[in-house]
Design an enzyme around this catalytic site. Structure first.
Site, short mmCIF file in Angstrom:
data_model
loop_
_atom_site.label_atom_id
_atom_site.label_comp_id
_atom_site.label_asym_id
_atom_site.label_seq_id
_atom_site.Cartn_x
_atom_site.Cartn_y
_atom_site.Cartn_z
N SER A 96 76.07 -27.82 -24.27
CA SER A 96 75.27 -28.39 -25.36
C SER A 96 74.09 -29.18 -24.83
O SER A 96 73.34 -28.68 -24.01
CB SER A 96 76.18 -29.22 -26.27
OG SER A 96 75.52 -29.51 -27.49
N ASP A 238 68.34 -27.81 -28.68
CA ASP A 238 69.15 -28.07 -27.50
C ASP A 238 69.62 -26.71 -26.94
O ASP A 238 69.35 -25.68 -27.55
CB ASP A 238 70.30 -29.05 -27.83
CG ASP A 238 71.43 -28.43 -28.60
OD1 ASP A 238 71.20 -27.42 -29.28
OD2 ASP A 238 72.56 -28.95 -28.53
N ASP A 240 72.27 -24.89 -26.81
CA ASP A 240 73.08 -23.92 -27.57
C ASP A 240 72.58 -23.76 -29.01
O ASP A 240 73.24 -23.11 -29.82
CB ASP A 240 74.58 -24.27 -27.52
CG ASP A 240 74.92 -25.56 -28.24
OD1 ASP A 240 74.14 -26.53 -28.12
OD2 ASP A 240 75.95 -25.61 -28.93
N ASP A 242 72.19 -25.70 -31.67
CA ASP A 242 72.77 -26.26 -32.90
C ASP A 242 72.07 -27.54 -33.34
O ASP A 242 72.31 -28.02 -34.43
CB ASP A 242 74.30 -26.44 -32.80
CG ASP A 242 74.75 -27.38 -31.71
OD1 ASP A 242 73.91 -27.86 -30.93
OD2 ASP A 242 75.98 -27.63 -31.63
MG MG Z 1 74.48 -28.42 -29.01
#
Ligand code: MG
Length: 447
Positions: A96, A238, A240, A242
């Protein structure tokens, strides 16, 4: 930092804490709890991704699960595929927003959401006790590959907005995907929305050109590009995909708290319904919701809790102040593509600039602090603070949130480290600081 197994999964330093052995064990534990079935597997762009994916896949297959490998895709993309492929669960190998030396393993349930607390606890118990149910040779799972997640994800996001109306606005957008998993799908989405896209850090090679958390101090390059290209908006993700931060047309970082507030404004302008947000999220969301007579359900910190509230109360939108927006029409996880589409729709419908949309909302200052505090002392600190603010509106679902007429403070012990977190928000920096200091003084007086 030691290896952490929290409600959202496992996270640690690659090599010393997060090893292939750990990853294989997590795979074995998850497959044991699921009792077999099909599990979607995805990763962000970190160099350690393929190594950890291989190990997790081995563990999952060893305990009887068939693995459907999606390759490098965003966390929301993976969550969507769990639902579309009717899989029994999902695993995303991602660190993340953490620095490249870290990685993590996030687990998703069969409806493509962060594992509910109870299920997560069961996986943790099996993992700790190493109580794996391993298959014999004829029961070992297979490995399949599936491509096309980006296209399916973009299609799903396009369904919640009016692409033609956005295209008519001919937005100039700078996208900073930090060379993470968001690069391809997000550029595809913006092009389908008829935007003129300028991409920086848009190569999904995992070489993070900036610290990966999309907070103002890390996105100076995006600010420069927005100004240089005279763009309408800048978006920072970021690794990933999300979380989303926004830069306005003047090159100002408006702060991650505005992402959910602006996305919610767009959703609530068409439909009336409830909103979910965690207790550490800005009052901006209350301002947006109350303007159209809608309710905000506050939850403990953690994506799974916000999702619980969205499902329980049938919320139209939910999320967190860190730039995480959840629209249950697409997926039950935070999705930066959803947030981008909703913000573009808001720009198109209101014919306003980002800075004008920000100016429509009250201005708050938020201060975050933390201090070392053992779990035993944390309980005593919380009761002392509770006594001092007994006449105010209190919420004790996660630590203690105190709502004053024009400010609020949230004090909560971390779930993963022996520290106490303090967040205060007030109309001015000075007032927020005073509130923090008042509570810090109470905490210091507690033995
Ligand atoms: Mg993330």
């Amino acid at each position: 930092m030691a290896l952490i197994f929290s409600i959202s999964g496992v996270r640690g330093l690659v090599g010393s804490e997060l090893t292939p052995q750990v990853a294989a064990d997590v795979g074995c534990a998850f497959a044991t709890v699921l009792g077999g079935g099909r599990v979607v597997l995805a990763a962000d762009t970190r160099a350690s991704g393929p190594m950890l994916c291989g190990a997790v896949a081995g563990g999952l297959m060893a305990a009887g699960c068939t693995v459907i490998d999606l390759g490098v895709v965003t966390t929301p993309g993976a969550a969507l595929m769990v639902s579309l492929l009717e899989a029994d669960g999902g695993v995303v190998v991602t660190g993340s927003h953490n620095p490249p030396a870290y990685n993590g393993i996030k687990l998703l349930s069969s409806n493509g959401r962060a594992l509910p607390a109870e299920l997560s606890q069961r996986v943790r118990q099996v993992w700790l006790r190493r109580a794996f149910t391993l298959a014999e040779a004829d029961g070992v799972g297979r490995l399949e590959r599936h491509s096309g997640t980006h296209e399916r994800h973009v299609e799903a996001v396009l369904k919640i907005v009016d692409a033609a109306a956005i295209a008519a606005r001919r937005l100039r957008v700078v996208l900073d995907s930090v060379n993470g998993a968001g690069c391809l799908a997000t550029a595809m989405l913006l092009e389908r929305l008829g935007c003129h896209v300028i991409q920086i850090n848009g190569c999904p090679d995992g070489r993070f050109a900036r610290p990966p958390e999309p907070v103002p101090e890390n996105i100076a390059q995006l600010v420069g590009a927005v100004r240089q290209h005279d763009a309408d908006v800048g978006f920072a993700q970021d690794p990933d995909g999300d979380r989303l931060a926004i830069v306005d047309q003047t090159g100002r970082c408006i702060g991650e708290e505005y992402t959910l507030a602006l996305a919610a404004r767009q959703v609530l302008s068409h439909r009336r319904g409830a909103v979910a947000a965690n207790l550490s999220t800005s009052r901006l969301i209350d301002d947006v919701a109350s303007a159209v007579d809608c309710t905000v359900h506050r939850t403990p910190v953690g994506e799974a809790h916000v999702v619980d509230a969205i499902v329980k109360h049938g919320c139209l939108i939910g999320g967190e102040g860190n730039g995480g927006v959840i629209d249950p029409r697409v997926v039950l996880v935070r999705d930066s593509l959803v947030a981008i589409a909703l913000i573009c729709q808001l720009l198109a419908e209101t014919h306003k600039t980002i800075s004008a949309l920000v100016a429509d909302l009250p201005a708050y200052a938020m201060i975050k602090q933390k201090f070392a505090c053992s779990p035993e002392r944390a309980a005593r600190v919380l009761s002392a603070v509770r006594r001092a603010f007994a006449s105010q509106r209190l919420n004790e679902a996660d630590g203690l949130r105190i709502d004053l007429p024009d400010a609020w403070l949230h004090i909560r012990p971390s779930n993963t480290e022996p520290i106490m977190r303090l967040i205060a928000e007030a109309p001015s920096q000075h007032a927020a600081q005073e509130l923090i200091e008042r509570v810090a003084r109470i905490a210091e007086s507690v033995p």
